[in-house]
Design an enzyme around this catalytic site. Structure first.
Site, PDB file in Angstrom:
ATOM      1  N   THR A  98     -13.516 -50.196  49.858  1.00 29.61           N
ATOM      2  CA  THR A  98     -12.530 -50.445  50.918  1.00 29.61           C
ATOM      3  C   THR A  98     -12.797 -51.795  51.564  1.00 29.61           C
ATOM      4  O   THR A  98     -13.949 -52.168  51.782  1.00 29.61           O
ATOM      5  CB  THR A  98     -12.487 -49.326  51.983  1.00 29.61           C
ATOM      6  OG1 THR A  98     -11.577 -49.719  53.018  1.00 29.61           O
ATOM      7  CG2 THR A  98     -13.840 -49.027  52.586  1.00 29.61           C
ATOM      8  N   ASN A 122     -19.311 -52.220  46.850  1.00 34.73           N
ATOM      9  CA  ASN A 122     -18.120 -53.079  46.776  1.00 34.73           C
ATOM     10  C   ASN A 122     -18.551 -54.394  46.122  1.00 34.73           C
ATOM     11  O   ASN A 122     -19.559 -54.964  46.526  1.00 34.73           O
ATOM     12  CB  ASN A 122     -17.568 -53.338  48.197  1.00 34.73           C
ATOM     13  CG  ASN A 122     -16.148 -53.887  48.182  1.00 34.73           C
ATOM     14  OD1 ASN A 122     -15.820 -54.773  47.403  1.00 34.73           O
ATOM     15  ND2 ASN A 122     -15.308 -53.362  49.050  1.00 34.73           N
ATOM     16  N   GLU A 170     -17.318 -57.118  46.572  1.00 37.60           N
ATOM     17  CA  GLU A 170     -17.141 -58.221  47.525  1.00 37.60           C
ATOM     18  C   GLU A 170     -17.643 -57.855  48.910  1.00 37.60           C
ATOM     19  O   GLU A 170     -17.731 -56.678  49.263  1.00 37.60           O
ATOM     20  CB  GLU A 170     -15.652 -58.586  47.616  1.00 37.60           C
ATOM     21  CG  GLU A 170     -15.176 -59.349  46.391  1.00 37.60           C
ATOM     22  CD  GLU A 170     -13.684 -59.597  46.419  1.00 37.60           C
ATOM     23  OE1 GLU A 170     -13.143 -59.853  47.513  1.00 37.60           O
ATOM     24  OE2 GLU A 170     -13.068 -59.497  45.343  1.00 37.60           O
ATOM     25  N   CYS A 203      16.896 -35.454  50.363  1.00 35.60           N
ATOM     26  CA  CYS A 203      16.222 -34.192  50.720  1.00 35.60           C
ATOM     27  C   CYS A 203      16.877 -32.993  50.021  1.00 35.60           C
ATOM     28  O   CYS A 203      18.100 -32.871  50.003  1.00 35.60           O
ATOM     29  CB  CYS A 203      16.300 -34.012  52.233  1.00 35.60           C
ATOM     30  SG  CYS A 203      15.660 -32.445  52.825  1.00 35.60           S
ATOM     31  N   ASP A 248      -3.519 -41.540  45.995  1.00 33.41           N
ATOM     32  CA  ASP A 248      -3.277 -41.256  44.580  1.00 33.41           C
ATOM     33  C   ASP A 248      -3.712 -39.873  44.112  1.00 33.41           C
ATOM     34  O   ASP A 248      -3.413 -39.483  42.974  1.00 33.41           O
ATOM     35  CB  ASP A 248      -3.931 -42.351  43.708  1.00 33.41           C
ATOM     36  CG  ASP A 248      -5.434 -42.503  43.966  1.00 33.41           C
ATOM     37  OD1 ASP A 248      -6.103 -41.525  44.325  1.00 33.41           O
ATOM     38  OD2 ASP A 248      -5.944 -43.635  43.796  1.00 33.41           O
ATOM     39  N   CYS A 292      15.800 -33.863  58.536  1.00 32.74           N
ATOM     40  CA  CYS A 292      15.384 -32.523  58.985  1.00 32.74           C
ATOM     41  C   CYS A 292      13.871 -32.404  59.138  1.00 32.74           C
ATOM     42  O   CYS A 292      13.372 -31.383  59.578  1.00 32.74           O
ATOM     43  CB  CYS A 292      15.927 -31.443  58.049  1.00 32.74           C
ATOM     44  SG  CYS A 292      15.084 -31.386  56.453  1.00 32.74           S
ATOM     45  N   HIS A 301      -4.403 -41.114  54.777  1.00 39.56           N
ATOM     46  CA  HIS A 301      -3.127 -41.834  54.721  1.00 39.56           C
ATOM     47  C   HIS A 301      -2.057 -41.083  53.933  1.00 39.56           C
ATOM     48  O   HIS A 301      -1.092 -41.689  53.482  1.00 39.56           O
ATOM     49  CB  HIS A 301      -3.341 -43.235  54.124  1.00 39.56           C
ATOM     50  CG  HIS A 301      -4.184 -44.123  54.999  1.00 39.56           C
ATOM     51  ND1 HIS A 301      -4.804 -45.264  54.555  1.00 39.56           N
ATOM     52  CD2 HIS A 301      -4.503 -44.022  56.314  1.00 39.56           C
ATOM     53  CE1 HIS A 301      -5.471 -45.833  55.559  1.00 39.56           C
ATOM     54  NE2 HIS A 301      -5.312 -45.093  56.632  1.00 39.56           N
ATOM     55  N   GLN A 313      -8.806 -43.148  51.934  1.00 43.48           N
ATOM     56  CA  GLN A 313      -7.597 -43.847  52.387  1.00 43.48           C
ATOM     57  C   GLN A 313      -6.574 -43.875  51.259  1.00 43.48           C
ATOM     58  O   GLN A 313      -5.460 -44.345  51.442  1.00 43.48           O
ATOM     59  CB  GLN A 313      -7.950 -45.293  52.751  1.00 43.48           C
ATOM     60  CG  GLN A 313      -8.936 -45.400  53.884  1.00 43.48           C
ATOM     61  CD  GLN A 313      -9.435 -46.830  54.008  1.00 43.48           C
ATOM     62  OE1 GLN A 313      -8.779 -47.691  54.579  1.00 43.48           O
ATOM     63  NE2 GLN A 313     -10.611 -47.102  53.470  1.00 43.48           N
ATOM     64  N   CYS A 363      18.635 -30.805  53.053  1.00 38.91           N
ATOM     65  CA  CYS A 363      19.788 -31.238  53.852  1.00 38.91           C
ATOM     66  C   CYS A 363      20.487 -32.480  53.291  1.00 38.91           C
ATOM     67  O   CYS A 363      21.476 -32.944  53.862  1.00 38.91           O
ATOM     68  CB  CYS A 363      19.336 -31.500  55.295  1.00 38.91           C
ATOM     69  SG  CYS A 363      18.451 -33.054  55.481  1.00 38.91           S
TER      70      CYS A 363
HETATM   71  P1  NAD Z   1      -7.825 -52.808  49.951  1.00 38.87           P
HETATM   72  O1  NAD Z   1      -6.834 -53.072  48.851  1.00 38.87           O
HETATM   73  O2  NAD Z   1      -7.624 -53.431  51.251  1.00 38.87           O
HETATM   74  O3  NAD Z   1      -9.271 -53.266  49.463  1.00 38.87           O
HETATM   75  C1  NAD Z   1      -9.776 -52.944  48.207  1.00 38.87           C
HETATM   76  C2  NAD Z   1     -11.276 -53.155  48.235  1.00 38.87           C
HETATM   77  O4  NAD Z   1     -11.805 -52.651  47.002  1.00 38.87           O
HETATM   78  C3  NAD Z   1     -11.714 -54.616  48.344  1.00 38.87           C
HETATM   79  O5  NAD Z   1     -12.726 -54.717  49.326  1.00 38.87           O
HETATM   80  C4  NAD Z   1     -12.269 -54.919  46.953  1.00 38.87           C
HETATM   81  O6  NAD Z   1     -13.361 -55.844  47.002  1.00 38.87           O
HETATM   82  C5  NAD Z   1     -12.736 -53.569  46.490  1.00 38.87           C
HETATM   83  N1  NAD Z   1     -12.760 -53.367  45.038  1.00 38.87           N
HETATM   84  C6  NAD Z   1     -11.958 -53.918  44.091  1.00 38.87           C
HETATM   85  N2  NAD Z   1     -12.280 -53.443  42.878  1.00 38.87           N
HETATM   86  C7  NAD Z   1     -13.287 -52.571  43.064  1.00 38.87           C
HETATM   87  C8  NAD Z   1     -14.044 -51.739  42.178  1.00 38.87           C
HETATM   88  N3  NAD Z   1     -13.813 -51.702  40.856  1.00 38.87           N
HETATM   89  N4  NAD Z   1     -15.018 -50.954  42.708  1.00 38.87           N
HETATM   90  C9  NAD Z   1     -15.261 -50.970  44.043  1.00 38.87           C
HETATM   91  N5  NAD Z   1     -14.587 -51.730  44.917  1.00 38.87           N
HETATM   92  C10 NAD Z   1     -13.604 -52.514  44.431  1.00 38.87           C
HETATM   93  O7  NAD Z   1      -7.911 -51.236  50.030  1.00 38.87           O
HETATM   94  P2  NAD Z   1      -8.208 -50.280  51.268  1.00 38.87           P
HETATM   95  O8  NAD Z   1      -9.381 -50.771  52.016  1.00 38.87           O
HETATM   96  O9  NAD Z   1      -8.216 -48.928  50.696  1.00 38.87           O
HETATM   97  O10 NAD Z   1      -6.948 -50.403  52.257  1.00 38.87           O
HETATM   98  C11 NAD Z   1      -5.639 -50.548  51.816  1.00 38.87           C
HETATM   99  C12 NAD Z   1      -4.665 -49.422  52.110  1.00 38.87           C
HETATM  100  O11 NAD Z   1      -3.930 -49.359  50.913  1.00 38.87           O
HETATM  101  C13 NAD Z   1      -5.168 -48.043  52.321  1.00 38.87           C
HETATM  102  O12 NAD Z   1      -4.568 -47.564  53.447  1.00 38.87           O
HETATM  103  C14 NAD Z   1      -4.643 -47.195  51.128  1.00 38.87           C
HETATM  104  O13 NAD Z   1      -3.937 -46.074  51.580  1.00 38.87           O
HETATM  105  C15 NAD Z   1      -3.672 -48.064  50.435  1.00 38.87           C
HETATM  106  N6  NAD Z   1      -3.775 -48.112  48.957  1.00 38.87           N
HETATM  107  C16 NAD Z   1      -4.059 -47.000  48.232  1.00 38.87           C
HETATM  108  C17 NAD Z   1      -4.164 -47.076  46.863  1.00 38.87           C
HETATM  109  C18 NAD Z   1      -4.491 -45.824  46.079  1.00 38.87           C
HETATM  110  O14 NAD Z   1      -4.190 -44.724  46.543  1.00 38.87           O
HETATM  111  N7  NAD Z   1      -5.142 -45.944  44.927  1.00 38.87           N
HETATM  112  C19 NAD Z   1      -3.981 -48.284  46.207  1.00 38.87           C
HETATM  113  C20 NAD Z   1      -3.675 -49.422  46.972  1.00 38.87           C
HETATM  114  C21 NAD Z   1      -3.585 -49.310  48.353  1.00 38.87           C
HETATM  115 ZN    ZN Z   2      16.174 -32.805  55.079  1.00 39.96          ZN
END
Ligand code: NAD
Ligand code: ZN
Length: 230
Positions: free
Chosen positions: A176, A201, A203, A135, A91, A117, A106, A88, A138
């Protein structure tokens, strides 16, 4: 063919690389909640504000390196041929760590899409010289090519993810909160089709209650423990 192992990752896997998660501490920017910024409504109301937030995130991500958890997953892909990551995250750190079989549900923070465009392309400039950026084809208003709250997911990525979830033997869920759908549904789908679920996780999440094994650790330590179980 070896048995299919599938991994779903969220923002938590990149936390140890210094990239803030959305939920939990450290995710706030100028007192705005991500839920208030990562929407089409917020963007069209105030593209400058939303782009300033993305520029801040892009600066953090540009300096971030993959952590041990990303590297361990890349190593597992090389070792266990039938191994896929669904992320998800936007980065790109899995790819930077060397993972090849990565589905980005995502989008990616380095890609932009023209609201006029509809062209989509990579834009690595960081920090951005002009906010909001325009862009190159355009001159129209660009947006980040990521999926915002309330938007649908890229169709191909989604259908591939569903097919993988239905066919995997083991589904590893890392960092997640499981509350963003449909990504959060994938572990439930896999479970219905007989997969074993492992959650890493620190949590508890809604996925914890269907997990066969729960590792209450940060991603890197959790993956080291998981590797020993294989
Ligand atoms: P979220 O922020 O909702 O949840 C983060 C989860 O990670 C929590 O459950 C937390 O307990 C856990 N966590 C925190 N530190 C951790 C660690 N060191 N090791 C393992 N787990 C840990 O994130 P999500 O569920 O990915 O959903 C949020 C949305 O945010 C996604 O759609 C994503 O695209 C986007 N997002 C992406 C990034 C990125 O690309 N790095 C950063 C922030 C949000
Ligand atoms: Zn354009």
């Amino acid at each position: 063919m070896k048995e299919l192992i599938l991994v779903l990752t969220g923002a938590g896997i990149s936390a140890e690389s210094g990239v803030p998660t959305f939920r939990g501490e450290g995710g706030l920017w100028k007192q705005f909640k991500p839920e208030e910024l990562a929407t089409p409504q917020a963007f069209f109301k105030n593209p400058k504000l939303v782009w300033e937030w993305y520029d801040w995130r892009r600066q953090i991500i540009s300096k971030a390196e993959p952590n041990e958890a990303h590297l361990l997953l890349a190593e597992l892909e090389r070792r266990l041929e039938n191994f896929f990551i669904i992320t998800q995250n936007v980065d790109g750190l899995h790819q930077k760590a060397g993972s090849k079989k990565v589905i980005e549900l995502h989008g990616n923070i380095w890609r932009v899409k023209c609201t006029n465009c509809k062209e989509e392309y990579e834009l690595y400039e960081v920090p951005l010289k002009e906010i909001p950026p325009k862009c190159k084809y355009c001159g129209g208003l660009l947006r980040p090519a990521v999926v915002w709250f309330g938007e649908s997911l890229p169709e191909k990525a989604l259908s591939e993810s569903f097919a993988l979830a239905k066919n995997c033997k083991l589904f590893l869920v890392i960092g997640t909160s499981g509350v963003v759908y449909p990504a959060g549904y994938l572990p439930f789908l896999a479970k219905q089709h007989g997969a074993k679920i492992v959650e890493i996780n620190p949590e508890s999440t809604p996925i914890s209650k269907i997990a066969d094994v729960v590792i209450r650790e940060k991603a890197s330590k959790g993956l080291r423990l998981f590797e020993k179980m294989l």
